[in-house]
Write a protein that holds these residues in place. Structure first.
Motif, PDB file in Angstrom:
ATOM      1  N   GLN A 127      37.767 -10.817   0.971  1.00  0.00           N
ATOM      2  CA  GLN A 127      37.508 -12.218   0.593  1.00  0.00           C
ATOM      3  C   GLN A 127      37.707 -13.129   1.785  1.00  0.00           C
ATOM      4  N   GLN A 165      31.121 -25.124   4.063  1.00  0.00           N
ATOM      5  CA  GLN A 165      31.377 -25.866   2.808  1.00  0.00           C
ATOM      6  C   GLN A 165      30.939 -27.323   2.856  1.00  0.00           C
ATOM      7  N   ARG A 192      40.382 -27.076   3.750  1.00  0.00           N
ATOM      8  CA  ARG A 192      39.796 -25.952   4.474  1.00  0.00           C
ATOM      9  C   ARG A 192      40.545 -25.666   5.784  1.00  0.00           C
ATOM     10  N   ASP A 196      27.878 -21.224   3.804  1.00  0.00           N
ATOM     11  CA  ASP A 196      27.941 -21.668   2.398  1.00  0.00           C
ATOM     12  C   ASP A 196      28.200 -23.168   2.402  1.00  0.00           C
ATOM     13  N   SER A 213      31.559 -26.789  -8.875  1.00  0.00           N
ATOM     14  CA  SER A 213      31.862 -26.431 -10.261  1.00  0.00           C
ATOM     15  C   SER A 213      33.382 -26.439 -10.424  1.00  0.00           C
TER      16      SER A 213
HETATM   17  N1  SAM Z   1      36.213 -16.588   1.064  1.00  0.00           N
HETATM   18  C1  SAM Z   1      35.084 -17.337   1.471  1.00  0.00           C
HETATM   19  C2  SAM Z   1      35.498 -18.683   2.078  1.00  0.00           C
HETATM   20  O1  SAM Z   1      36.097 -19.482   1.363  1.00  0.00           O
HETATM   21  O2  SAM Z   1      35.226 -18.954   3.229  1.00  0.00           O
HETATM   22  C3  SAM Z   1      34.088 -17.546   0.330  1.00  0.00           C
HETATM   23  C4  SAM Z   1      34.226 -16.809  -0.978  1.00  0.00           C
HETATM   24  S1  SAM Z   1      33.437 -17.501  -2.440  1.00  0.00           S
HETATM   25  C5  SAM Z   1      33.436 -16.079  -3.403  1.00  0.00           C
HETATM   26  C6  SAM Z   1      31.741 -17.734  -2.047  1.00  0.00           C
HETATM   27  C7  SAM Z   1      31.302 -19.158  -2.028  1.00  0.00           C
HETATM   28  O3  SAM Z   1      31.255 -19.712  -3.329  1.00  0.00           O
HETATM   29  C8  SAM Z   1      32.207 -20.110  -1.265  1.00  0.00           C
HETATM   30  O4  SAM Z   1      32.047 -20.024   0.122  1.00  0.00           O
HETATM   31  C9  SAM Z   1      31.789 -21.454  -1.813  1.00  0.00           C
HETATM   32  O5  SAM Z   1      30.734 -22.027  -1.088  1.00  0.00           O
HETATM   33  C10 SAM Z   1      31.316 -21.117  -3.223  1.00  0.00           C
HETATM   34  N2  SAM Z   1      32.292 -21.638  -4.200  1.00  0.00           N
HETATM   35  C11 SAM Z   1      33.566 -21.248  -4.369  1.00  0.00           C
HETATM   36  N3  SAM Z   1      34.159 -21.997  -5.328  1.00  0.00           N
HETATM   37  C12 SAM Z   1      33.231 -22.880  -5.775  1.00  0.00           C
HETATM   38  C13 SAM Z   1      33.241 -23.910  -6.758  1.00  0.00           C
HETATM   39  N4  SAM Z   1      34.327 -24.209  -7.450  1.00  0.00           N
HETATM   40  N5  SAM Z   1      32.091 -24.599  -6.953  1.00  0.00           N
HETATM   41  C14 SAM Z   1      30.964 -24.316  -6.260  1.00  0.00           C
HETATM   42  N6  SAM Z   1      30.917 -23.365  -5.316  1.00  0.00           N
HETATM   43  C15 SAM Z   1      32.029 -22.637  -5.064  1.00  0.00           C
END
Ligand code: SAM
Length: 491
Positions: A228, A289, A301, A327, A361
């Motif tokens: 992760q 992000q 972050r 992302d 979300s």
């Molecule tokens: N561990 C990685 C990081 O934080 O750099 C990302 C893991 S997460 C499974 C994959 C992506 O889902 C995140 O990078 C983020 O952009 C998105 N994400 C996570 N939580 C979210 C939320 N509450 N609402 C919308 N997108 C979300």
């Protein structure tokens, strides 16, 4: 709740999940399984581990849930929509179970850990609920579910369990996933992962390198290292850069990838390790992000947009051919039009090769869930649309640079576009479609790029197969169906 047995909470995970003959066998009448998977590569690989366990007990994959004795939903709770889809799917499975009452239905993964016994309240026909770090207890839960109905196997997020799996039923004929760590110690205010996957725990380098060597022996040309927060991995005096270098030197390995990296841990040493080893693919997924420092601070972050930019600049300076993915979350609480413009500006400036973009979300238990969600739903949608339109133009332009160039493509299988074409990926992770026979699957071939689209490239085979790749083993007859089914796109 009556008939609810909880096992696995803070308890030890059996060190060797392979079944001794006799009394530990699964109950009679459970001969076939099907696993449906939502979410990220970590989930896909967890499904491979569960399938391997079930195979080691003599079960075989079922073609449809209607013929499966055990149906497991391996779930994702990163966004609300993904979590809710699980309950829709459970409603469909209920109809099948009404006709086949012996069927075992399990909810596994992040929704299982998050919702725990509430799943039984909403869907009483579910037999077992299994969190991500205790997958090795699956056979115990199946047995217990026959005796008690409704069994809960979750873990304490403070535990640092990191089970080893002997039997993994790998889906891909070209790429082996290898877990190097579990959990996440970050405290991003939007993210539910630390709750559902717990604190970080790291596998020993020896186990990781042995598993990579096994992948090569099994004929897999590519390995993808998973975590992760993958670049936070450490073990004794080893850090992630050292692990990458050692993994890249595993004899016979043609390609190495890793996901997902956090910008805070993306050190110069990692950049050097990537640059020093051609085996490490020229592709970096580094979630940003947001481009607004204000939003990044409220997301916790731990970096600014300038620091993120610095990491990208350094990586590109060392590896000019590096492809970048990121992302982006739009509509985070308090995101103003100016914040969003800052994101668009950095997207235009960095020019990523691909992005995964999401509307924020709110997730239960996260800090941001208590922030006033003050961005109008229509504004969120409109920002997502604007972001994606901007990126599409950039992506078209970046992909067009590959036309008339010769690339090395690892052939993954038939193209999703049909037409009898094959699809493979470049080191930069671009999908490439071209004409070729099924004998090329698993090989690295030379392709001349003839056309580009926003999300893929098109080409023709150009010249001989690349020398120096791994031995080609035809696995097409050996595994057949794996009983694993992806249900959602993974970032
Ligand atoms: N561990 C990685 C990081 O934080 O750099 C990302 C893991 S997460 C499974 C994959 C992506 O889902 C995140 O990078 C983020 O952009 C998105 N994400 C996570 N939580 C979210 C939320 N509450 N609402 C919308 N997108 C979300």
């Amino acid at each position: 709740m009556s008939g609810l047995l909880s096992i696995g909470r803070s308890g030890p995970v059996p060190p060797d999940p392979s079944p001794p003959a006799g009394e530990r066998a699964l109950p009679p009448g459970l001969d076939t399984y099907r696993i449906e998977t939502w979410g990220c590569q970590m989930n896909e690989h967890d499904s491979e581990k569960m399938a391997g366990l079930l195979r080691s007990f003599g079960l075989s994959p079922a073609a449809t849930p209607r013929t499966a004795d055990i149906v497991l939903l391996n779930t994702c709770s990163v966004r609300e929509k993904a979590a809710e889809k699980v309950f829709t799917r459970l409603g469909q499975l209920r109809e099948i179970k009404d006709r086949r009452p012996h069927m075992v239905i399990g909810v596994c993964g992040c929704v299982a850990q998050q919702e725990q016994e509430h799943i039984f309240e909403r869907a009483p026909w579910v037999d077992l609920v299994l969190g991500p770090r205790v997958l090795a207890t699956l056979p115990d839960l199946i047995r217990a579910s026959r005796e008690r109905r409704r069994v809960l196997g979750v873990f304490d997020p403070r535990d640092t369990l990191i089970p080893e799996f002997d039997a993994v039923e790998r889906v891909s004929r070209t790429r082996g996933y290898v877990t190097v760590m579990e959990g996440c110690n970050k405290t991003c205010t939007f993210c539910i992962v630390p709750t559902t996957r717990g604190r970080e725990a790291y596998r020993a380098p020896g186990s990781i390198l042995s598993e990579i060597a096994e992948c090569v022996e099994d004929g897999l040309p590519e390995v993808q290292i998973l975590g992760q927060n993958v670049n936070a991995w450490r073990s004794g005096d080893w850090d992630f850069a050292r692990l990458l270098s050692a993994a890249a030197r595993v004899a016979g390995l043609a390609r190495l990838r890793f996901t997902t990296s956090h910008p805070l841990h993306f050190t110069d040493d990692i950049i050097d390790a990537m640059a020093d080893h051609e085996t490490i693919c020229r592709f970096l997924h580094l979630p940003m992000q947001s481009g607004s420092d204000d939003v990044l601070r409220r997301m916790k972050r731990g970096y600014t947009s300038a620091r993120y930019r610095d990491r990208i600049d350094r990586a590109r300076a060392k590896m000019p051919g590096l492809a970048l993915a990121t992302d982006i979350i739009v509509g985070f609480p308090g995101e103003t039009e100016a914040d969003f413009q800052a994101t668009l500006a950095i997207i235009e400036d960095i020019r990523f090769d691909s992005i995964y973009s999401f509307i924020y979300s709110p997730r239960p238990g996260t800090l941001a869930a208590d922030f006033p969600d003050d961005v109008d739903a229509e504004v969120k949608k409109e920002r997502l649309h604007r972001l994606q339109r901007t990126q599409d133009v950039i992506q078209q332009e970046r992909n067009a640079r590959w036309v008339d160039r010769i690339v090395q493509v690892l052939v993954e299988g038939p193209s999703a576009r049909g037409g009898g074409q094959l699809c493979g990926r470049t080191s930069q992770n671009h999908p490439v479609n071209f004409d070729g026979g099924p004998d090329l699957v698993g090989r690295i071939v030379t392709v001349a790029i003839t056309a580009s689209h926003a999300h893929s490239l098109k080409g023709v085979l150009a010249g001989p197969l690349t020398q120096g790749g791994p031995p080609h083993i035809d696995r097409s007859e050996s595994t057949g169906s794996t009983g694993l089914h992806a249900t959602g796109a993974a970032p």
